[in-house]
Design a protein around this motif. Structure first.
Motif, PDB file in Angstrom:
ATOM      1  N   PRO A 179      39.832  63.929  37.690  1.00  0.00           N
ATOM      2  CA  PRO A 179      39.719  63.385  39.050  1.00  0.00           C
ATOM      3  C   PRO A 179      40.492  62.094  39.251  1.00  0.00           C
ATOM      4  N   GLU A 215      44.054  63.030  40.078  1.00  0.00           N
ATOM      5  CA  GLU A 215      44.168  63.571  41.430  1.00  0.00           C
ATOM      6  C   GLU A 215      44.148  62.454  42.465  1.00  0.00           C
ATOM      7  N   LEU A 216      43.243  61.497  42.312  1.00  0.00           N
ATOM      8  CA  LEU A 216      43.191  60.374  43.252  1.00  0.00           C
ATOM      9  C   LEU A 216      44.447  59.516  43.150  1.00  0.00           C
ATOM     10  N   LEU A 261      47.231  61.276  45.043  1.00  0.00           N
ATOM     11  CA  LEU A 261      47.068  61.114  46.489  1.00  0.00           C
ATOM     12  C   LEU A 261      47.444  59.692  46.924  1.00  0.00           C
ATOM     13  N   ARG A 289      40.281  63.285  49.358  1.00  0.00           N
ATOM     14  CA  ARG A 289      40.133  64.324  48.327  1.00  0.00           C
ATOM     15  C   ARG A 289      39.036  65.319  48.700  1.00  0.00           C
ATOM     16  N   SER A 290      38.006  64.868  49.402  1.00  0.00           N
ATOM     17  CA  SER A 290      36.893  65.757  49.732  1.00  0.00           C
ATOM     18  C   SER A 290      37.292  66.843  50.725  1.00  0.00           C
ATOM     19  N   CYS A 293      40.274  68.322  50.470  1.00  0.00           N
ATOM     20  CA  CYS A 293      41.271  69.126  49.761  1.00  0.00           C
ATOM     21  C   CYS A 293      40.603  70.299  49.047  1.00  0.00           C
ATOM     22  N   LEU A 307      46.718  70.711  44.939  1.00  0.00           N
ATOM     23  CA  LEU A 307      45.732  70.336  45.943  1.00  0.00           C
ATOM     24  C   LEU A 307      46.276  70.753  47.302  1.00  0.00           C
TER      25      LEU A 307
END
Length: 464
Positions: free
Chosen positions: A276, A279-280, A283, A301-302, A304, A375
């Motif tokens: 995670p 991923e953040l 982004l 992210r929520s 995606c 994503l």
């Protein structure tokens, strides 16, 4: 010892998550209107701060907790075994939201039936954990904090009058802390027939610590560094009582409640092909999401979803109308136009961001080179964020303008140096705004019927 929460994994090893809760009447109240819930088997954690006086607040808080528990129990009993972790957590998040909304309806009906002037109500901050994924449902000014990598993040937003004033720039944080209206809520569970529930999903990592607490507690911890130190080094089994003890020693003007949840160490977690943090970070590196903090990136992210493409499978096709942006997490891909390879993509690269703005045909084809994971951010989800979260929307849409401005300037520069690029129809943003302008106003609107944004630029905005 703190209660061990059995994390649910799909046919892999069981891990344990520490969780503990406590609530106290405080130093000045005659009875405790807070209610907490901390269930290791359900993975459910709730803090409700009731209001209404004459025991009405504690009744409201109890009703909402019972409603949430009922909906989660029902959802867990019907949860299909074949769902992956993310889909299962999202279903539990739906049940959490439905439980809060049903509790709101029940509390409102009771307040009306018993003739409570102004109604009865409660705040509600509730968390359900499934595997590595947590879903938050929130109404009011109780809070959910996350401690990660020795930093404190407030995941929930206060629904108070002073918080709204601070968010809109009409009051400083210091003024809000001194305001006599600091406890005035603009949204809570019960006073109105329906309630809007803030919803957030977050992927948890090893050693993450989450704190759910009432305002009677968090009002005594204005220093993030103090909370970080307490939550990072403390024993989960004793921390809620320690926090409440500190709150009482500093005045205890209200009921105090705390529920603490901590992820196990990396050695105690089953292996995962996802990170995670990465991923953040991907982004946050994109122009569209630049200058956003972790709570805002978590919100992005929520919305995606994860998608996987096999070798030679197209992510998008040239000429097809797009509705999503893709961020490459692992693997690689080729970008082609008219059958010619233009460039290669590696993790962290993205395609299709303009599809979030309009429904125009894609300018190139993207083909997966081997298996690749992405994503996906859909235009409809971006529209939902724009409608529901004005602060995040302003940053997002402003970044859109910056991206467009940069591209138009690059196009103008390329034309001036004779690179043979075809001019874009209409004026460039720089010519509209003016090179010498010190400020300008941008007005955004959403055309949902034609699936696009409308941007109006005023070079000489009026002073307000």
């Amino acid at each position: 010892m703190a209660a061990p929460l059995i994390l649910r994994w799909r046919e892999i090893n069981v891990a344990f998550l520490l969780a503990q809760g406590a609530t106290d009447i405080g130093q000045r109240r005659e009875h405790n209107e807070d209610r907490i819930f901390c269930d290791p088997n359900m993975g459910l954690f709730v803090v409700c701060d009731g209001m209404g006086g004459h025991a009405a607040g504690e009744v409201a808080a109890e009703m909402v907790v019972e409603s949430i528990v009922h909906h989660l129990e029902e959802c867990l009993s019907e949860l299909p075994d074949h769902l992956d972790e993310e889909d299962a957590a999202n279903q539990l998040g739906n049940a959490l939201e439905q439980g809060i909304m049903a509790g709101n309806a029940a509390v409102h009906a009771r307040g009306q039936a018993e003739g409570h002037q102004g109604g009865i109500g409660t705040t509600c901050t509730a968390l359900v954990v499934h595997g590595r994924r947590a879903c938050l449902g929130h109404v009011g000014d109780s809070r959910c904090y996350l401690v990660r990598d020795e930093k404190l993040y407030q995941l929930s937003q206060d629904h108070s009058w002073v918080a709204e004033m601070v968010r809109t720039g009409r009051m400083t944080v210091e003024e809000a802390e001194r305001s006599p209206q600091r406890n005035l809520l603009v949204r809570s569970v019960g006073p109105q027939p329906v309630v809007k529930v803030d919803r957030l999903s977050i992927d948890l990592v090893a050693h993450d610590t989450l704190l759910l607490c009432s305002d009677g507690l968090h009002s005594y911890f204005s220093s993030p560094s103090e909370l970080v130190e307490l939550l990072e080094r403390g024993d989960v089994s004793r921390l809620p009582e320690e926090l409440i003890g500190l709150g009482n020693s500093r005045g205890g003007h209200d009921n105090l409640s705390a529920v603490l949840v901590r992820m196990p160490s990396a050695d105690d977690l089953p292996p995962s092909d996802r990170d995670p943090r990465v991923e953040l970070a991907f982004l946050g590196s994109l122009d569209l999401f630049s200058e956003m903090g972790l709570p805002e990136l978590v919100r992005v992210r929520s919305i995606c979803s994860h998608v996987t493409f096999e070798a030679d499978e197209p992510i998008c096709r040239e000429g097809a109308v797009g509705d999503s942006m893709y961020v490459l997490l692992s693997g690689s891909a080729n970008v082609l136009s008219n059958g010619q390879v233009l460039t290669d993509l590696s993790p962290g690269d993205h395609v299709g961001e303009m599809s979030l703005v309009d429904a125009r045909p894609r300018s190139a084809t993207v083909i997966s080179h081997g298996e690749s994971r992405w994503l996906r951010i859909a235009r409809g989800e971006i529209f939902r964020v724009v409608r529901q979260e004005p602060e995040l929307a302003v940053k997002l849409l402003w970044n859109f303008v910056r991206v467009l401005s940069s591209r138009l300037r690059d196009t103008n520069a390329a034309l001036q140096t004779g690179r043979g690029l075809r001019p874009l129809a209409g004026e460039s943003l720089s010519s509209v705004v003016g090179e010498a302008s010190d400020s300008f106003e941008v007005e955004f609107s959403i055309d949902e019927q034609h699936a696009g944004f409308e941007v109006e630029i005023d070079e000489d905005p009026e002073d307000y």
